[in-house]
Design a protein around this motif. Sequence first.
Motif, PDB file in Angstrom:
ATOM      1  N   VAL A 192       0.858  -1.181   0.000  1.00  0.00           N
ATOM      2  CA  VAL A 192       0.000   0.000   0.000  1.00  0.00           C
ATOM      3  C   VAL A 192       0.898   1.237   0.000  1.00  0.00           C
ATOM      4  CG1 VAL A 192      -1.949   1.173   1.084  1.00  0.00           C
ATOM      5  CG2 VAL A 192      -1.685  -1.310   1.352  1.00  0.00           C
ATOM      6  N   VAL A 193       0.652   2.128  -0.969  1.00  0.00           N
ATOM      7  CA  VAL A 193       1.547   3.251  -1.242  1.00  0.00           C
ATOM      8  C   VAL A 193       0.753   4.556  -1.265  1.00  0.00           C
ATOM      9  CG1 VAL A 193       3.321   4.128  -2.811  1.00  0.00           C
ATOM     10  CG2 VAL A 193       2.819   1.670  -2.753  1.00  0.00           C
ATOM     11  N   PRO A 194       1.212   5.600  -0.573  1.00  0.00           N
ATOM     12  CA  PRO A 194       0.518   6.889  -0.667  1.00  0.00           C
ATOM     13  C   PRO A 194       0.759   7.542  -2.029  1.00  0.00           C
ATOM     14  CG  PRO A 194       2.524   7.126   0.624  1.00  0.00           C
ATOM     15  CD  PRO A 194       2.385   5.663   0.327  1.00  0.00           C
ATOM     16  N   ILE A 195      -0.244   8.277  -2.503  1.00  0.00           N
ATOM     17  CA  ILE A 195      -0.147   8.950  -3.801  1.00  0.00           C
ATOM     18  C   ILE A 195      -0.356  10.448  -3.631  1.00  0.00           C
ATOM     19  CG2 ILE A 195      -1.173   9.229  -6.089  1.00  0.00           C
ATOM     20  CD1 ILE A 195      -2.015   6.370  -6.053  1.00  0.00           C
ATOM     21  N   GLY A 196       0.614  11.217  -4.128  1.00  0.00           N
ATOM     22  CA  GLY A 196       0.445  12.648  -4.308  1.00  0.00           C
ATOM     23  C   GLY A 196       0.212  12.878  -5.791  1.00  0.00           C
ATOM     24  N   GLY A 197       1.329  13.005  -6.526  1.00  0.00           N
ATOM     25  CA  GLY A 197       1.233  13.091  -7.980  1.00  0.00           C
ATOM     26  C   GLY A 197       1.368  11.741  -8.661  1.00  0.00           C
ATOM     27  N   GLY A 198       1.927  10.762  -7.942  1.00  0.00           N
ATOM     28  CA  GLY A 198       2.075   9.431  -8.507  1.00  0.00           C
ATOM     29  C   GLY A 198       3.501   9.001  -8.751  1.00  0.00           C
ATOM     30  N   GLY A 199       4.479   9.816  -8.382  1.00  0.00           N
ATOM     31  CA  GLY A 199       5.866   9.454  -8.629  1.00  0.00           C
ATOM     32  C   GLY A 199       6.321   8.252  -7.832  1.00  0.00           C
ATOM     33  N   LEU A 200       5.948   8.187  -6.555  1.00  0.00           N
ATOM     34  CA  LEU A 200       6.373   7.068  -5.714  1.00  0.00           C
ATOM     35  C   LEU A 200       5.710   5.772  -6.152  1.00  0.00           C
ATOM     36  CD1 LEU A 200       7.777   5.786  -3.293  1.00  0.00           C
ATOM     37  CD2 LEU A 200       5.894   6.625  -1.852  1.00  0.00           C
ATOM     38  N   ILE A 201       4.405   5.793  -6.340  1.00  0.00           N
ATOM     39  CA  ILE A 201       3.721   4.542  -6.659  1.00  0.00           C
ATOM     40  C   ILE A 201       4.042   4.062  -8.063  1.00  0.00           C
ATOM     41  CG2 ILE A 201       1.553   5.570  -7.519  1.00  0.00           C
ATOM     42  CD1 ILE A 201       0.128   3.231  -5.980  1.00  0.00           C
ATOM     43  N   SER A 202       4.259   4.958  -9.016  1.00  0.00           N
ATOM     44  CA  SER A 202       4.555   4.507 -10.378  1.00  0.00           C
ATOM     45  C   SER A 202       5.913   3.819 -10.442  1.00  0.00           C
ATOM     46  CB  SER A 202       4.486   5.676 -11.367  1.00  0.00           C
ATOM     47  OG  SER A 202       5.397   6.697 -11.042  1.00  0.00           O
ATOM     48  N   GLY A 203       6.917   4.362  -9.757  1.00  0.00           N
ATOM     49  CA  GLY A 203       8.224   3.715  -9.736  1.00  0.00           C
ATOM     50  C   GLY A 203       8.214   2.429  -8.941  1.00  0.00           C
ATOM     51  N   THR A 204       7.582   2.472  -7.771  1.00  0.00           N
ATOM     52  CA  THR A 204       7.513   1.290  -6.917  1.00  0.00           C
ATOM     53  C   THR A 204       6.758   0.156  -7.600  1.00  0.00           C
ATOM     54  OG1 THR A 204       7.646   2.615  -4.889  1.00  0.00           O
ATOM     55  CG2 THR A 204       6.655   0.426  -4.708  1.00  0.00           C
ATOM     56  N   ALA A 205       5.589   0.465  -8.131  1.00  0.00           N
ATOM     57  CA  ALA A 205       4.762  -0.568  -8.757  1.00  0.00           C
ATOM     58  C   ALA A 205       5.432  -1.158  -9.991  1.00  0.00           C
ATOM     59  CB  ALA A 205       3.400   0.006  -9.124  1.00  0.00           C
ATOM     60  N   SER A 206       6.132  -0.336 -10.766  1.00  0.00           N
ATOM     61  CA  SER A 206       6.792  -0.833 -11.974  1.00  0.00           C
ATOM     62  C   SER A 206       7.730  -1.984 -11.652  1.00  0.00           C
ATOM     63  CB  SER A 206       7.576   0.298 -12.649  1.00  0.00           C
ATOM     64  OG  SER A 206       6.722   1.317 -13.124  1.00  0.00           O
ATOM     65  N   VAL A 207       8.546  -1.800 -10.631  1.00  0.00           N
ATOM     66  CA  VAL A 207       9.538  -2.821 -10.281  1.00  0.00           C
ATOM     67  C   VAL A 207       8.898  -3.990  -9.545  1.00  0.00           C
ATOM     68  CG1 VAL A 207      11.609  -3.259  -8.914  1.00  0.00           C
ATOM     69  CG2 VAL A 207      11.455  -1.197 -10.308  1.00  0.00           C
ATOM     70  N   VAL A 208       8.025  -3.709  -8.593  1.00  0.00           N
ATOM     71  CA  VAL A 208       7.401  -4.783  -7.823  1.00  0.00           C
ATOM     72  C   VAL A 208       6.627  -5.722  -8.742  1.00  0.00           C
ATOM     73  CG1 VAL A 208       5.595  -5.295  -6.131  1.00  0.00           C
ATOM     74  CG2 VAL A 208       7.323  -3.555  -5.632  1.00  0.00           C
ATOM     75  N   LYS A 209       5.867  -5.175  -9.675  1.00  0.00           N
ATOM     76  CA  LYS A 209       5.052  -6.016 -10.547  1.00  0.00           C
ATOM     77  C   LYS A 209       5.891  -6.866 -11.503  1.00  0.00           C
ATOM     78  CE  LYS A 209       0.629  -5.393  -9.633  1.00  0.00           C
ATOM     79  NZ  LYS A 209      -0.278  -6.521  -9.319  1.00  0.00           N
ATOM     80  N   GLN A 210       7.094  -6.375 -11.846  1.00  0.00           N
ATOM     81  CA  GLN A 210       7.968  -7.181 -12.700  1.00  0.00           C
ATOM     82  C   GLN A 210       8.685  -8.274 -11.908  1.00  0.00           C
ATOM     83  OE1 GLN A 210      10.148  -4.773 -15.863  1.00  0.00           O
ATOM     84  NE2 GLN A 210       9.223  -3.133 -14.666  1.00  0.00           N
ATOM     85  N   LEU A 211       8.993  -8.001 -10.647  1.00  0.00           N
ATOM     86  CA  LEU A 211       9.664  -9.002  -9.811  1.00  0.00           C
ATOM     87  C   LEU A 211       8.690  -9.962  -9.141  1.00  0.00           C
ATOM     88  CD1 LEU A 211      12.377  -6.776  -8.082  1.00  0.00           C
ATOM     89  CD2 LEU A 211      12.749  -8.488  -9.869  1.00  0.00           C
ATOM     90  N   ALA A 212       7.507  -9.483  -8.826  1.00  0.00           N
ATOM     91  CA  ALA A 212       6.512 -10.306  -8.119  1.00  0.00           C
ATOM     92  C   ALA A 212       5.135  -9.996  -8.687  1.00  0.00           C
ATOM     93  CB  ALA A 212       6.556 -10.025  -6.620  1.00  0.00           C
ATOM     94  N   PRO A 213       4.812 -10.532  -9.868  1.00  0.00           N
ATOM     95  CA  PRO A 213       3.559 -10.168 -10.547  1.00  0.00           C
ATOM     96  C   PRO A 213       2.300 -10.421  -9.730  1.00  0.00           C
ATOM     97  CG  PRO A 213       5.030 -11.371 -12.021  1.00  0.00           C
ATOM     98  CD  PRO A 213       5.633 -11.454 -10.660  1.00  0.00           C
TER      99      PRO A 213
END
Length: 339
Positions: A192-213
């Motif tokens: 679970v990730v907080p969203i302001g503009g989306g910079g944190l969640i977009s970077g975090t989700a990109s890598v997490v989803k590729q390593l642990a779909p």
Amino acid sequence: MTADGMMADPMAGESQGPTPEQSRETRTRVARWIERTPVRRWVPDPGIAPLPAGSDVFLKLELFQRTGSYKVRGALNNVLRADAETLQRGVTAVSAGNHAISVAYAARAAGTTARVVMLSSANPARVARCRNFGAEIEFADDGASGFARMEEIARQEGRLGIHPFEGEATVFGTSTVGLEIAEQLPDLDAIVVPIGGGGLISGTASVVKQLAPACRVYGVEPVGADSMRRSLDAGEPVALDRIDTIADSLGAPHAAPYSFGLVQRYVDDVVLVDDDAIRAALKALFLDAKLVAEPASAAPLAAACGPLRERLEGRRVGLILSGSNIDLDTFAVHFRAAG
């Protein structure tokens, strides 16, 4: 949306975002100036923090990061990727606080200067910390005028403009949060990730989803600053007419194309919490976890105990606590207001 509330077609959008290997390269670039922040298993008193039944909750403590927030990762990556001629002219940014602090820190680390635009409502402790890192500060009345002034400074002085949440360099920097948590907790069911503009969640989700779909990635926004939720509903980035939340770090005035596209592609859902829920979560983190978090950091806990509660039951869950730049007086106001 699918029947269970998930976003349809998680692979929609054009950009893949950072790969794990690119995130590792970014981490190598910035490693000298950041912390590999710890994770902590948290088993609170259920009367203080009513976590989902049967869940196993871990806190990713980005509030222990240098500069007091994850923002330093993206700021450093922007600065360290720039050439010497660009850096000689300096950098600029716009921010309610955390990004400005991080850009000032990054500029000092690279031996250049920073002129930043902060909102007039910025927490005084954040303004002071930004100045302590050597930045020259201007103030703007709101986000729209702040962004306009940052762009003017970049154009007139040739400074490198460092966006708080948009663009490859910023998102590649934030992806290192996802890389770390995937390495530290490789068997999580959800993050679970907080969203302001989306910079944190977009970077975090990109890598997490590729390593642990199979790992679900959920975003959380305040009701009064829901630009990403509205953008997802509209199918394109939208701007807000006004911001109204105590979580000023999550008060981005708009979503932007690059980070929005990655959220469309990789994030399973974005939920909303109100300020009362954020205050209650902030109080719980202090009373039981002994952490002083700013409101943005408390938003993931508010979501886990609220709109995500049923979906997280019986799951191994990571909550990203994004920052802790708050003065004691403001913290006390929120703490007392939580009841």
